[in-house]
Design a protein around this motif. Structure first.
Motif, PDB file in Angstrom:
ATOM      1  N   PRO A   2       0.753  -1.260  -0.130  1.00  0.00           N
ATOM      2  CA  PRO A   2      -0.125  -0.100  -0.044  1.00  0.00           C
ATOM      3  C   PRO A   2       0.713   1.348   0.145  1.00  0.00           C
ATOM      4  N   GLN A   3       0.518   2.377  -0.699  1.00  0.00           N
ATOM      5  CA  GLN A   3       1.182   3.388  -0.796  1.00  0.00           C
ATOM      6  C   GLN A   3       1.253   4.319   0.424  1.00  0.00           C
ATOM      7  N   GLN A   5       1.888   8.048   2.498  1.00  0.00           N
ATOM      8  CA  GLN A   5       1.943   9.423   2.139  1.00  0.00           C
ATOM      9  C   GLN A   5       2.875  10.027   1.514  1.00  0.00           C
ATOM     10  N   PRO A   6       2.836  10.504   0.192  1.00  0.00           N
ATOM     11  CA  PRO A   6       3.670  10.864  -0.399  1.00  0.00           C
ATOM     12  C   PRO A   6       4.688  12.069   0.323  1.00  0.00           C
ATOM     13  N   ARG A 156      12.025   4.210   1.968  1.00  0.00           N
ATOM     14  CA  ARG A 156      10.583   3.901   1.790  1.00  0.00           C
ATOM     15  C   ARG A 156      10.569   2.329   2.309  1.00  0.00           C
ATOM     16  N   GLY A 168       1.413   0.151   4.990  1.00  0.00           N
ATOM     17  CA  GLY A 168       1.816   1.377   4.259  1.00  0.00           C
ATOM     18  C   GLY A 168       1.764   2.626   4.874  1.00  0.00           C
ATOM     19  N   GLY A 292      -1.049   4.671   5.560  1.00  0.00           N
ATOM     20  CA  GLY A 292      -0.843   4.711   4.283  1.00  0.00           C
ATOM     21  C   GLY A 292      -2.169   5.844   3.470  1.00  0.00           C
ATOM     22  N   GLU A 294      -4.418   4.953   1.367  1.00  0.00           N
ATOM     23  CA  GLU A 294      -5.626   4.058   1.491  1.00  0.00           C
ATOM     24  C   GLU A 294      -6.487   4.335   2.691  1.00  0.00           C
TER      25      GLU A 294
END
Ligand code: HEM
Length: 307
Positions: A2-3, A5-6, A156, A168, A292, A294
């Motif tokens: 899962p991505q 937070q940028p 990361r 994530g 993350g 999502e």
């Protein structure tokens, strides 16, 4: 995976703003979700040049109420470390944390102001700090901060929960340190370097660094002899009167932070504390979890900006 937070991994930004909020008793959770959504919408901006990096973190109580299935293992509030007369890491755990950063202090202000209005009556602003990059990424002691930080691709991996609840997301530590620069600057360069464990001009690790040098205390290994790393994003802050380092770091668990703090604050059982703590002291300390994207979208959705 899962991505994340940028904003956690957006590097090279000179202007920072840190906000900590405490929920008022009986705050309506849907209203809190709505407020976080409003802050996220402000961060997205109306054009790409207006966008600002925003990382959102939740304290253990609030995360358990907003997303009970997404609380990562081992997430606990920050508790004080060390005891008088030695150095003490004070605990000031709050519920909600916003880290705003970018190239534009004006936009950071817009976002802080939006947060203040959106959370009015729901949460009180416990702490607010404006930070900035000083010279070539130096701490106000004059030493380069970040030399041994992992490169962003590696960060990361090591600073994001890989699987299970909270996948994530990243654990966050925040501490605002107030420096005694009069005392530190009174040391000659050699003595200063012994405090940190690196050279002042170019951050080269000393061959025979003292056992109580800062980096001797925070270089730790796991049971397999692998170095335990964290991802640091600290910046200086303050006025000519009161100033220091706003310490901010990310990890995939709280164990690394707990272990480093124990060694810094004389609580690891070897009778030593970090010599750097004789020249600076924290006036706040909290742990958060930055879920993350999502999970964050589920907690506080925000419409995608249309460019
Ligand atoms: C006022 C507070 C602090 C100051 C001024 C400070 C400053 C520094 C400096 C100058 C370095 C050497 C350059 C570098 O690798 O970045 C360093 C390294 C490091 N610091 Fe701190 N630091 C502070 C607090 C902390 C805290 C609270 C932690 C952990 C909880 C921490 C963890 C680390 C780690 C892991 C390294 C890299 C060690 C290595 O592998 O060489 N620092 N810090």
């Amino acid at each position: 995976m899962p991505q994340p937070q940028p904003a956690v991994f957006a590097e090279g930004t000179p202007s920072h703003w840190f906000l900590h909020y405490r929920l008022v008793d009986g705050a309506d959770l849907d209203a809190v979700r709505g407020a976080v959504s409003a802050v996220r919408a402000e961060a997205a901006g109306t054009t790409p040049t207006d966008a600002v990096n925003l990382a959102v973190g939740f304290g253990p109580d609030l995360l358990a109420r907003l997303a009970p299935d997404d609380v990562p293992e081992g997430f606990h509030p920050f508790t004080a470390v060390g005891s008088e007369p030695g150095p003490v890491a004070v605990a000031t755990q709050e519920d909600l944390f916003f880290w705003v950063h970018g190239n534009r202090p004006d936009r950071n202000f817009d976002l802080a102001h939006t947060a203040r209005r959106a959370l009015d009556g729901r949460a009180t602003l416990a702490r607010e700090t404006v930070g900035w990059v000083w010279h070539d990424n130096r701490d106000l002691t004059g030493f380069i901060d970040g030399t041994a930080n992992p490169p962003v691709e590696e960060a990361r991996e090591l600073a994001v929960v890989a699987d299970g609840p909270g996948a994530g997301g990243s654990f966050v530590i925040t501490q605002r340190y107030v420096h005694d620069l009069d005392a530190f600057d009174a040391l000659d360069t050699e003595a200063q370097e012994a405090v940190i464990g690196r050279s002042r001009a170019d951050s080269v690790e000393l061959e025979d660094k003292p056992a109580d040098a800062h980096i001797s205390r925070v270089e730790i290994e796991d049971d397999d002899g692998e170095e335990i790393e964290i991802y640091r994003r600290s910046v200086p802050y303050g006025t000519s009167e009161e100033h220091g380092l706003y310490f901010l770091a990310f990890s995939d668990g709280l164990g690394a932070f707990d272990a480093m703090l124990a060694r810094m604050y004389g609580a690891s059982g070897d009778g030593l504390h970090d010599r750097l703590m004789d020249f600076t002291h924290p006036v706040s300390g909290a742990y958060y979890f930055a879920p993350g994207v999502e999970v964050l979208n589920r907690i506080a959705p925000t419409p995608d900006r249309e460019d």
